[in-house]
Structure formats: C-alpha cells, structure tokens
Write a protein that holds these residues in place. Structure first.
Motif, PDB file in Angstrom:
ATOM      1  N   ASP A 428      20.488  44.410  34.939  1.00  0.00           N
ATOM      2  CA  ASP A 428      19.994  45.212  33.821  1.00  0.00           C
ATOM      3  C   ASP A 428      21.076  45.550  32.796  1.00  0.00           C
ATOM      4  N   HIS A 429      22.341  45.338  33.146  1.00  0.00           N
ATOM      5  CA  HIS A 429      23.434  45.760  32.266  1.00  0.00           C
ATOM      6  C   HIS A 429      24.500  44.675  32.157  1.00  0.00           C
ATOM      7  N   PRO A 430      24.162  43.512  31.609  1.00  0.00           N
ATOM      8  CA  PRO A 430      25.158  42.428  31.531  1.00  0.00           C
ATOM      9  C   PRO A 430      26.375  42.790  30.694  1.00  0.00           C
ATOM     10  N   GLU A 431      26.200  43.637  29.670  1.00  0.00           N
ATOM     11  CA  GLU A 431      27.330  43.992  28.827  1.00  0.00           C
ATOM     12  C   GLU A 431      28.332  44.860  29.579  1.00  0.00           C
ATOM     13  N   ILE A 432      27.854  45.738  30.465  1.00  0.00           N
ATOM     14  CA  ILE A 432      28.743  46.566  31.280  1.00  0.00           C
ATOM     15  C   ILE A 432      29.459  45.696  32.300  1.00  0.00           C
ATOM     16  N   VAL A 433      28.750  44.745  32.884  1.00  0.00           N
ATOM     17  CA  VAL A 433      29.375  43.820  33.829  1.00  0.00           C
ATOM     18  C   VAL A 433      30.499  43.050  33.143  1.00  0.00           C
ATOM     19  N   ARG A 434      30.267  42.571  31.920  1.00  0.00           N
ATOM     20  CA  ARG A 434      31.309  41.841  31.200  1.00  0.00           C
ATOM     21  C   ARG A 434      32.517  42.732  30.925  1.00  0.00           C
ATOM     22  N   ARG A 435      32.262  43.965  30.510  1.00  0.00           N
ATOM     23  CA  ARG A 435      33.374  44.868  30.197  1.00  0.00           C
ATOM     24  C   ARG A 435      34.205  45.175  31.434  1.00  0.00           C
ATOM     25  N   LEU A 436      33.554  45.460  32.561  1.00  0.00           N
ATOM     26  CA  LEU A 436      34.301  45.784  33.776  1.00  0.00           C
ATOM     27  C   LEU A 436      35.002  44.556  34.352  1.00  0.00           C
ATOM     28  N   ASN A 437      34.426  43.385  34.160  1.00  0.00           N
ATOM     29  CA  ASN A 437      35.134  42.170  34.558  1.00  0.00           C
ATOM     30  C   ASN A 437      36.396  41.981  33.736  1.00  0.00           C
ATOM     31  N   GLY A 438      36.343  42.351  32.461  1.00  0.00           N
ATOM     32  CA  GLY A 438      37.545  42.299  31.633  1.00  0.00           C
ATOM     33  C   GLY A 438      38.612  43.254  32.123  1.00  0.00           C
ATOM     34  N   LEU A 439      38.202  44.448  32.564  1.00  0.00           N
ATOM     35  CA  LEU A 439      39.161  45.400  33.131  1.00  0.00           C
ATOM     36  C   LEU A 439      39.762  44.864  34.426  1.00  0.00           C
ATOM     37  N   ALA A 440      38.967  44.153  35.219  1.00  0.00           N
ATOM     38  CA  ALA A 440      39.481  43.546  36.449  1.00  0.00           C
ATOM     39  C   ALA A 440      40.546  42.500  36.126  1.00  0.00           C
ATOM     40  N   THR A 441      40.333  41.734  35.067  1.00  0.00           N
ATOM     41  CA  THR A 441      41.323  40.739  34.662  1.00  0.00           C
ATOM     42  C   THR A 441      42.649  41.405  34.311  1.00  0.00           C
ATOM     43  N   GLN A 442      42.583  42.544  33.625  1.00  0.00           N
ATOM     44  CA  GLN A 442      43.805  43.282  33.302  1.00  0.00           C
ATOM     45  C   GLN A 442      44.524  43.739  34.566  1.00  0.00           C
ATOM     46  N   ALA A 443      43.771  44.219  35.550  1.00  0.00           N
ATOM     47  CA  ALA A 443      44.381  44.679  36.807  1.00  0.00           C
ATOM     48  C   ALA A 443      45.063  43.539  37.535  1.00  0.00           C
ATOM     49  N   ARG A 444      44.438  42.367  37.546  1.00  0.00           N
ATOM     50  CA  ARG A 444      45.040  41.224  38.246  1.00  0.00           C
ATOM     51  C   ARG A 444      46.394  40.864  37.646  1.00  0.00           C
ATOM     52  N   GLY A 445      46.492  40.934  36.327  1.00  0.00           N
ATOM     53  CA  GLY A 445      47.768  40.624  35.702  1.00  0.00           C
ATOM     54  C   GLY A 445      48.814  41.688  35.957  1.00  0.00           C
ATOM     55  N   ASP A 446      48.400  42.938  35.996  1.00  0.00           N
ATOM     56  CA  ASP A 446      49.319  44.068  36.123  1.00  0.00           C
ATOM     57  C   ASP A 446      49.705  44.331  37.575  1.00  0.00           C
ATOM     58  N   LEU A 447      48.702  44.500  38.449  1.00  0.00           N
ATOM     59  CA  LEU A 447      48.914  44.900  39.841  1.00  0.00           C
ATOM     60  C   LEU A 447      48.763  43.754  40.831  1.00  0.00           C
ATOM     61  N   GLY A 448      48.188  42.638  40.386  1.00  0.00           N
ATOM     62  CA  GLY A 448      48.024  41.491  41.259  1.00  0.00           C
ATOM     63  C   GLY A 448      46.657  41.426  41.910  1.00  0.00           C
ATOM     64  N   ASP A 449      46.421  40.334  42.569  1.00  0.00           N
ATOM     65  CA  ASP A 449      45.213  40.116  43.361  1.00  0.00           C
ATOM     66  C   ASP A 449      45.589  39.081  44.403  1.00  0.00           C
ATOM     67  N   ARG A 450      44.750  38.909  45.377  1.00  0.00           N
ATOM     68  CA  ARG A 450      45.090  38.034  46.500  1.00  0.00           C
ATOM     69  C   ARG A 450      45.578  36.666  46.004  1.00  0.00           C
ATOM     70  N   GLY A 451      46.821  36.306  46.367  1.00  0.00           N
ATOM     71  CA  GLY A 451      47.399  35.038  45.954  1.00  0.00           C
ATOM     72  C   GLY A 451      47.970  35.043  44.554  1.00  0.00           C
ATOM     73  N   ARG A 452      47.924  36.179  43.871  1.00  0.00           N
ATOM     74  CA  ARG A 452      48.445  36.261  42.497  1.00  0.00           C
ATOM     75  C   ARG A 452      49.270  37.529  42.367  1.00  0.00           C
ATOM     76  N   PRO A 453      50.591  37.419  42.289  1.00  0.00           N
ATOM     77  CA  PRO A 453      51.423  38.626  42.183  1.00  0.00           C
ATOM     78  C   PRO A 453      51.252  39.306  40.831  1.00  0.00           C
ATOM     79  N   GLY A 454      51.303  40.642  40.828  1.00  0.00           N
ATOM     80  CA  GLY A 454      51.246  41.385  39.587  1.00  0.00           C
ATOM     81  C   GLY A 454      52.591  41.384  38.889  1.00  0.00           C
ATOM     82  N   LYS A 455      52.582  41.496  37.577  1.00  0.00           N
ATOM     83  CA  LYS A 455      53.830  41.412  36.823  1.00  0.00           C
ATOM     84  C   LYS A 455      54.555  42.746  36.744  1.00  0.00           C
ATOM     85  N   ASN A 456      53.897  43.848  37.127  1.00  0.00           N
ATOM     86  CA  ASN A 456      54.516  45.169  36.985  1.00  0.00           C
ATOM     87  C   ASN A 456      54.535  45.932  38.311  1.00  0.00           C
TER      88      ASN A 456
END
Length: 474
Positions: A428-456
């Motif tokens: 029901d809320h594809p625009e919210i899903v897109r926005r929060l997925n964008g925030l997840a992308t920022q977290a992966r770059g900053d703090l990392g995610d499994r198999g991907r080290p964060g830069k900070n």
C-alpha cells in the motif's frame, strides 16, 4: 526551552543516574502495562516524570547494547557488534572489549569534575585493559559479564569458547576480584547498598552513577534476595522485577532525603527486551507486550524498551513522549546538560534530546530521520517516523519474521497503529518502501552490512592474551 515547559532554570551540574536492567521487557512493569508485577516505585517515577514509549536500544542482546549506551554510537560503529571469538556477546576470558580509545559517558563527565561509578554488570571486556576503570569510572563494583556465565556453564561448553577456562562468577572491586563465586541472590541488594553509599559520599559535588543491574538476567530462573524470593505472582522472574523496583524506590527516597532530587536526573530502562517463554501467555520469561517479538532479535520487542525519566522541577510530571529516541542519545544529552565537550574527531550517532525530556508533549519531534536494526553485521530493518521496513533477505542467522531457509519478502509495519507488527502494508505504500530502502543503502555504506565493511567504523579493543578473572590471580 524553559518557557515552553514552565520548568525552573536547571542547575549547571546536575547529578546523573542511569539504571539499566538486564533482559527486562517492555511489558514487565506497571507503567507499561504489566498485569502481574507490583512496581510502585516505577509508578511513582511515571507519575512524577515522563514515560518514553518509543525509546530504543541498538541491539537485542547485551554487549552491543551496552556499547551504544557508553559511546553514543551504533555498536557497528565501534566494533562491538560481533567478533570472531565470541560472536555478538562477550564471554569470559575474551581478548575483545570496548576500545580504550573510545570516549564514554563517564569520560565526558569526568572531564568536567564528576565523580563516576559503575555498580553492576559491565560486559564490555573482562581483561584489565578493558575494564570500566580504564574508561572513565572511578569505581567499579560488580560483575564483568552476564550472571549466567559461570564456571559450571563453561565446563558444559568444554573447549568451545574456552569454556574450560571460565572462572567462578567474579565480583569485582575496581580491577580486583573480591569474591568468587558471588551469591547471585544478593546482587540487587548489594548493588543498591553500594549505590546509596556512593550517593551519600558524593552528595556535595556532581556525580554520575551507572547502575546496570544483573537482573532479571539470562538464566531461566532469575535470582532475588530472601525478602523477595517467592513473593511475586510471576515466579522468579517476577521476584527479581519487584526487587528491582524496590531498589529504585530506595534510591529515589535517598535523593529526596538528601535534598538532591531537584538536582538529579534519573533514567530507568533496560538493555533489551525479554527472551519470552515459548507459550505467549506464559510470562515467566518476561513480557514485551504489546510489541512483536522476543529479545535477541531485531523484533520491536527486542529493541524498544520501557523507559522512565525523573527529575522533579525539570521534567513535566505525568507526561509521555511517543517520539523515537535511544540510548545513544544519553551521551550527547548529558554533555549538553553539563556544558561538556563532545569529541570532534569521531562520529557520534546519538542526539541531544533535551526537548524530548523537557518540552510540552505536543511539540515533541524525534531527531532521527533513520534508525537501524542490525543482527550482528547484518542490516535487517530500518525505521523512519512511524514506519519500520524489514528488508528482503536471502539468508540470515536469526530473524523475528522470516522462516529459516526461505527468502524473506519486504515487510512494512506502522508501529503507531500496529505495534504488534501484524499487518504488512508494503504493497500500500511503495513510496515509503523506496525511501526506507534508500536509507538502508546509506547505512550499508556507513556502518556496513554482511560481507560489506562500512567506511566509518572503528575497531574494538583487543589484548594479545586473555586470562580468567580469579581470586588467586588477582
């Protein structure tokens, strides 16, 4: 701010007390709906202070959660979310712990003249170089890790996690073991007595008291002293919760008796949600109602914890804050309240939440655009405002919504209208899903995610050789 809240001008150097329970759930105390536990002192805190109904920790387990409280950072930021020896929770005789180069709440306050004490469970490293006395605390009286990490447990583990080297559960005074094994039934009582002594000793100057209780803890049957054992309506779990309430009442009464109440901020919360029994109607391992999920996961019942703040004359009585905030906010908030200087050479993830503590409830706004839910090194969910998005995952070690060996779909929950996370509204809320997925992308770059080290991110503390904390060697 004073004009909005009607409060008196705050003292320049207020005392700070943080009471941090272990594994106590959102629904385990009367101000948050418990039907079985008698908690009159906490009812008093709520009546005279402010409830925080969307207050979060950063992990469903204790070590990373405690690292965030101490540093104002996500555990991933400071390397305390996992390690190759222990996983996500430090065990006895670990070479890992909070890096001594990190700046803790105690160090920030120590720099402006505060007396500092931790009375209770540390769980951020049991080696001498990693103990609280190396992180800004003048006094440490307590146990270095969880109450279930005993020599008996170690013997059952054998070679795994060096279990055969685990010592009897040590009670420490600063960097020295003074009892082993400690009587766990007496911990809450003894911590309370030591806390009262510390308050009395430092009544004439500003102090910071960190009181991380061991209870209800990680055992199937928590411990309590004779005055409380067998007296609750919910077995050992209830006994321990009611003794924690008693302890809180003793401290509040002492502050009033010493005329320190109007110069002291008391924060009462938990390190993560309750583990829960297998039967949802069985409250013998705690309650996270009405939230979804158990402790040790990224479920809402693991990350959102019951929180009360009390400061007569400053925090409006009988009020509730329903805005997202977290334990990471305590360090920058305490620094702001005391005109302390935050370190400029590192990222601090928390925020100054004085407006959430003091202002009128109609004006409150969360400082978080995004808040992240990690399971060790895996980003599993993102929250923004009322929305919590669980990311689709192909694999995971533990998850509150996805079944093992089955890829998980995108889930979106409205945490205001649906705290039990029962209805997926992602379609029901594809625009919210897109926005929060964008925030997840920022977290992966900053703090990392499994198999991907964060830069900070920064490394944990580490020693070359770890030794047991024992009476004979210390």
């Amino acid at each position: 701010m004073a004009g909005q809240s009607g409060r008196a001008e705050p003292p320049q150097r207020p005392n700070m007390i943080v009471i941090f329970c272990d594994n106590l759930g959102y629904g385990d105390i009367e101000p948050f709906g418990s039907p079985v536990h008698r908690t009159p002192a906490l009812r008093r805190m709520a009546a005279e202070g402010r409830r925080f109904t969307h207050f979060c920790v950063t992990s469903g387990v204790c070590t990373p959660s405690r690292a965030s409280l101490m540093t104002g950072c996500y555990a991933q930021r400071v390397g305390m979310h996992t390690n190759p020896r222990d996983g996500q929770v430090l065990r006895p005789v670990s070479p890992y712990g909070l890096n001594p180069t990190e700046i803790t709440i105690a160090e920030v306050l120590e720099d402006v003249g505060y007396a500092t004490a931790i009375i209770g469970k540390w769980h951020l490293g049991d080696q001498p170089e990693l103990l609280p006395t190396r992180q800004g605390f003048d006094l440490f009286f307590g146990i270095p890790y969880s109450d279930d990490m005993t020599a008996e447990t170690g013997r059952r583990l054998g070679e795994r996690l060096d279990g055969n080297r685990w010592p009897p559960l040590p009670l420490m005074h600063n960097d020295r073991v003074i009892e082993a094994p400690v009587d766990r039934n007496q911990l809450t009582r003894r911590y309370t007595e030591c806390a009262v002594e510390f308050i009395r000793e430092h009544r004439g100057s500003p102090f910071f008291l960190y009181l991380p209780h061991a209870m209800p803890g990680s055992t199937k049957e928590p411990f309590a002293s004779d005055a409380f054992r067998g007296h609750s309506r919910n077995g050992p779990w209830g006994d321990s919760v009611e003794e924690l309430d008693w302890s809180t009442g003793v401290l509040l009464d002492e502050l009033v008796r010493l005329k320190l109440d109007r110069n002291t901020l008391v924060v009462w919360t938990s390190d993560n949600g309750a583990p829960l029994a297998s039967n949802p109607d069985d409250l013998s391992r705690g309650s996270n109602r009405p939230l979804h999920g158990r402790g040790y996961t990224t479920g809402e019942g693991a990350f959102r914890v019951p929180t009360l703040m009390w400061w007569p004359g400053q925090i409006p009585a009988g009020t509730t804050c329903d805005q997202l905030c977290s334990t990471m906010d305590l360090l920058p908030t305490f620094a702001a309240l005391t005109d302390s200087t935050l370190p400029k050479n590192r990222i601090i993830d928390g925020h100054d939440i004085r407006p959430l503590m003091f202002d009128g409830v109609s004006t409150l706004r969360s400082p978080y655009d995004a808040f992240y839910y990690y399971q060790q090194d895996q980003l599993q969910a993102v929250r923004s405002g009322r929305w919590k998005l669980f990311l689709p995952l192909d694999s995971f070690t533990r998850h509150p919504h996805f079944a093992p060996n089955r890829p998980g779909q995108t889930l979106l929950f409205d945490l205001v209208d649906d705290p039990g996370c029962e209805t997926n509204v992602a379609p029901d809320h594809p625009e919210i899903v897109r926005r929060l997925n964008g925030l997840a992308t920022q977290a992966r770059g900053d703090l990392g995610d499994r198999g991907r080290p964060g830069k900070n991110v920064r490394p944990p503390g580490h020693v070359s050789r770890a030794n047991p904390q024992t009476l004979s060697e210390r």
